[in-house]
Write an enzyme that holds these catalytic residues in place. Structure first.
Site, PDB file in Angstrom:
ATOM      1  N   THR A   5      72.059   4.720 -19.304  1.00  0.00           N
ATOM      2  CA  THR A   5      71.488   4.553 -17.974  1.00  0.00           C
ATOM      3  C   THR A   5      70.389   3.494 -18.027  1.00  0.00           C
ATOM      4  OG1 THR A   5      70.357   5.685 -16.145  1.00  0.00           O
ATOM      5  CG2 THR A   5      69.841   6.447 -18.366  1.00  0.00           C
ATOM      6  N   HIS A  34      69.247  19.238 -29.038  1.00  0.00           N
ATOM      7  CA  HIS A  34      68.794  19.537 -30.390  1.00  0.00           C
ATOM      8  C   HIS A  34      69.643  20.621 -31.064  1.00  0.00           C
ATOM      9  CE1 HIS A  34      66.218  19.049 -33.690  1.00  0.00           C
ATOM     10  NE2 HIS A  34      65.038  19.022 -33.084  1.00  0.00           N
TER      11      HIS A  34
END
Length: 411
Positions: A320, A372
């Site tokens: 993006t 994560h």
């Protein structure tokens, strides 16, 4: 009488919104002519007339329809009105007698139309296109709110008053949230609530890429027919880094980790009705020109609301670019079910220490938001450092490593 129903547009889509009728009730339509626009939670599409005849509208604009619901009917037994054919050809007839200097007026509606449905005189449209004024920023004084020449001139003289609004106005505007906006909202909240999202940052010296673009942009455009932008460099760099750090290109499916052996890069694009992420398939196998061509094609479709559902599903990693809006730094949100997203930002000249001396360099902050649960800190940081290395030395994009090291077969 032929029933025109809402077609099936995807396995997971059960309802759509009727955005706009392109033809009026009781109006003659030809076979395959576009009659209305529909919007699902993923894309905008159009309905065509299955037969020629008189249109009878059943569903109203703004209505939410289920798949299979009746949108309209067409009376194919009706006779074609005498004025139907000439009316459809009127724009061509008006364009022919136009003199050469009037050409900009003929093109003006195309530039102004997407921004608003407000009508304007040809002269007003030409001025708005030339001065880049949006119809929404002009208050029309003509019949039915039609924008006149003087309305545009007044808006140019008073740019602080949007849409001709009076000073200290306290009016509120309420409008229904579109299906696309609802989906974007739901997915963003889902990403925040269901992933262990973390963001790591780095910065890139864009000087070398800017030199390459300046040196080769003209010959690149001449040979390939597309502009040489930054997106192809970032896409190539990400593909190489994704192959070296496959966890960044994977996702969690229940108790399993799914690793992709290909790079389908989603490009976040701000479309008129919300954020969309069209996908460049097998970007790792495409050349720079092919990537730029695909980026341009998908961006154009996004602006025109022409993207299909297939073109917006199945990406493995997202890029993006908030820099086009002036963003200096941000933490992008993961595009689930993907596990990571790279954020590009504004290129800004900053003083940097180069070989013991202070130099002004064109720098860009880059950010990697990642899940994560599947990507560890070592992998995320190493991925971003690798992207930085490839961008600061674009020659490495050809082999993935230093040409001399490749020649000597050393690491």
């Amino acid at each position: 009488m032929i029933d025109i129903k809402v077609p099936t547009v995807g396995e997971s889509i059960s309802e759509v919104t009727l955005v706009k009728w392109l033809k009026k009730d009781g109006e003659w339509v030809d076979r395959d002519e576009l009659i209305c626009e529909l919007e699902s939670e993923k894309a905008t599409f159009e309905l065509n007339a299955e037969q020629a005849g008189i249109l009878h509208i059943v569903a109203e604009e703004g209505a939410t329809l289920n798949i299979g619901d009746l949108a309209c009917q067409i009376d194919e037994t009706a006779a074609r009105p005498e004025g139907a054919a000439p009316k459809a050809e009127a724009p061509k007839a008006e364009a022919k007698p136009a003199a050469a200097p009037a050409a900009p007026k003929a093109e003006a509606p195309k530039a102004a139309a997407p921004a608003s449905d407000v009508k304007a005189t040809p002269v007003a449209q030409a001025i708005m296109a030339d001065k880049q004024v949006k119809p929404a920023d002009v208050k029309g004084s003509g019949s039915m709110g039609r924008i006149m020449k003087n309305d545009v001139l007044e808006a140019l003289q008073n740019p602080g008053r949007k849409g001709g609004a009076e000073a200290f106005s306290r009016e509120d505007k309420r409008e229904k949230m579109s299906n696309l906006r609802k989906t974007v909202s739901r997915r963003l909240v889902e990403a925040k609530n269901t992933t262990a999202m973390l963001t790591t940052f780095n910065e890139v010296d864009m000087g070398r890429i800017m030199e390459v673009r300046k040196q080769y942009k003209d010959v690149f455009k001449e040979m390939h027919g597309v502009n040489l932008g930054f997106m192809s460099f970032f896409t190539k760099a990400c593909c190489i880094a994704l192959e070296e750090w496959p966890a960044v290109n994977a996702y969690i499916d229940g108790d399993n980790l799914v690793y992709h052996q290909y790079c389908d890069i989603s490009i976040a694009v701000s479309a008129p009705k919300g954020l969309v992420v069209p996908v460049i398939r097998n970007a790792e196998s495409l050349s720079m020109a092919e990537i730029e061509g695909k980026v341009g094609e998908l961006a154009k479709k996004a602006r025109e609301n022409k993207l299909t559902i297939e073109e917006m599903t199945g990406g493995t990693f997202t890029i993006t670019n908030g820099g086009v809006f002036g963003s200096l730094m941000s933490t992008p949100i993961i595009n689930i079910p993907q596990s990571a997203i790279l954020g590009m930002h504004k290129i800004q000249d900053r003083p940097m220490a180069v070989n013991g001396k202070v130099e002004i360099r064109p720098m860009m902050y880059i950010a990697l938001s990642y899940d994560h649960r599947i990507i560890d800190g070592r992998e995320s940081v190493s991925f971003l450092v690798r992207v930085k290395e490839l961008l600061e030395q674009p020659e490495l994009l050809l082999f993935g490593k230093d040409p001399m090291k490749a020649l000597l077969e050393v690491k």
